[in-house]
Design a protein around this motif. Structure first.
Motif, PDB file in Angstrom:
ATOM      1  N   LEU A  20      62.537  60.293  52.183  1.00 57.74           N
ATOM      2  CA  LEU A  20      61.623  59.161  52.082  1.00 57.74           C
ATOM      3  C   LEU A  20      60.266  59.611  51.550  1.00 57.74           C
ATOM      4  O   LEU A  20      59.657  58.947  50.706  1.00 57.74           O
ATOM      5  CB  LEU A  20      61.476  58.486  53.443  1.00 57.74           C
ATOM      6  N   LEU A  21      59.790  60.755  52.030  1.00 53.71           N
ATOM      7  CA  LEU A  21      58.487  61.260  51.604  1.00 53.71           C
ATOM      8  C   LEU A  21      58.487  61.772  50.165  1.00 53.71           C
ATOM      9  O   LEU A  21      57.457  61.743  49.491  1.00 53.71           O
ATOM     10  CB  LEU A  21      58.012  62.359  52.550  1.00 53.71           C
ATOM     11  N   THR A  22      59.632  62.253  49.708  1.00 56.82           N
ATOM     12  CA  THR A  22      59.692  62.792  48.350  1.00 56.82           C
ATOM     13  C   THR A  22      60.048  61.740  47.318  1.00 56.82           C
ATOM     14  O   THR A  22      60.055  62.037  46.119  1.00 56.82           O
ATOM     15  CB  THR A  22      60.715  63.942  48.268  1.00 56.82           C
ATOM     16  N   GLY A  23      60.357  60.539  47.764  1.00 56.49           N
ATOM     17  CA  GLY A  23      60.682  59.467  46.828  1.00 56.49           C
ATOM     18  C   GLY A  23      62.055  59.593  46.215  1.00 56.49           C
ATOM     19  O   GLY A  23      62.250  59.328  45.030  1.00 56.49           O
ATOM     20  N   ALA A  24      63.022  60.008  47.000  1.00 54.61           N
ATOM     21  CA  ALA A  24      64.387  60.190  46.507  1.00 54.61           C
ATOM     22  C   ALA A  24      65.042  58.839  46.224  1.00 54.61           C
ATOM     23  O   ALA A  24      64.521  57.780  46.571  1.00 54.61           O
ATOM     24  CB  ALA A  24      65.206  60.959  47.535  1.00 54.61           C
ATOM     25  N   ARG A  25      66.212  58.907  45.619  1.00 54.33           N
ATOM     26  CA  ARG A  25      66.960  57.681  45.313  1.00 54.33           C
ATOM     27  C   ARG A  25      67.357  56.963  46.590  1.00 54.33           C
ATOM     28  O   ARG A  25      67.559  57.580  47.633  1.00 54.33           O
ATOM     29  CB  ARG A  25      68.208  58.022  44.515  1.00 54.33           C
ATOM     30  N   ASP A  26      67.477  55.664  46.494  1.00 49.93           N
ATOM     31  CA  ASP A  26      67.814  54.848  47.663  1.00 49.93           C
ATOM     32  C   ASP A  26      69.188  55.177  48.244  1.00 49.93           C
ATOM     33  O   ASP A  26      69.402  55.060  49.448  1.00 49.93           O
ATOM     34  CB  ASP A  26      67.766  53.363  47.313  1.00 49.93           C
ATOM     35  N   SER A  27      70.114  55.601  47.403  1.00 42.24           N
ATOM     36  CA  SER A  27      71.463  55.880  47.903  1.00 42.24           C
ATOM     37  C   SER A  27      71.444  57.023  48.925  1.00 42.24           C
ATOM     38  O   SER A  27      72.202  57.002  49.897  1.00 42.24           O
ATOM     39  CB  SER A  27      72.406  56.211  46.752  1.00 42.24           C
ATOM     40  N   TRP A  28      70.584  58.009  48.729  1.00 45.34           N
ATOM     41  CA  TRP A  28      70.489  59.107  49.689  1.00 45.34           C
ATOM     42  C   TRP A  28      69.874  58.637  50.999  1.00 45.34           C
ATOM     43  O   TRP A  28      70.278  59.072  52.087  1.00 45.34           O
ATOM     44  CB  TRP A  28      69.674  60.259  49.124  1.00 45.34           C
TER      45      TRP A  28
END
Length: 70
Positions: A20-28
């Protein structure tokens, strides 16, 4: 087995926060959420099973004492 379930849930939570903090893809993020949601009923099932097992053992083996951890 309860510590392993707690550890697995904790890993999913930590991974979700990091993603969440790194701005990963929503699927993860959804994968981490699914891991936590699936882990909680499994944890509850193990806790109930362990409580019933202690009670059954106390009934069949009188020398076995059930102590309340609280």
């Amino acid at each position: 087995m309860v510590p392993f379930a707690l550890g697995g849930i904790a890993i999913f939570v930590v991974a979700g926060v990091i993603l969440l903090l790194t701005g990963a893809r929503d699927s993860w993020l959804w994968t981490c959420l699914a891991g936590v949601i699936c882990g909680i009923p499994g944890l509850i099932t193990m806790l109930v099973h362990d409580a019933h097992r202690r009670t059954r053992r106390a009934l069949t083996h009188p020398e076995f004492t059930v102590t309340d951890p609280a």
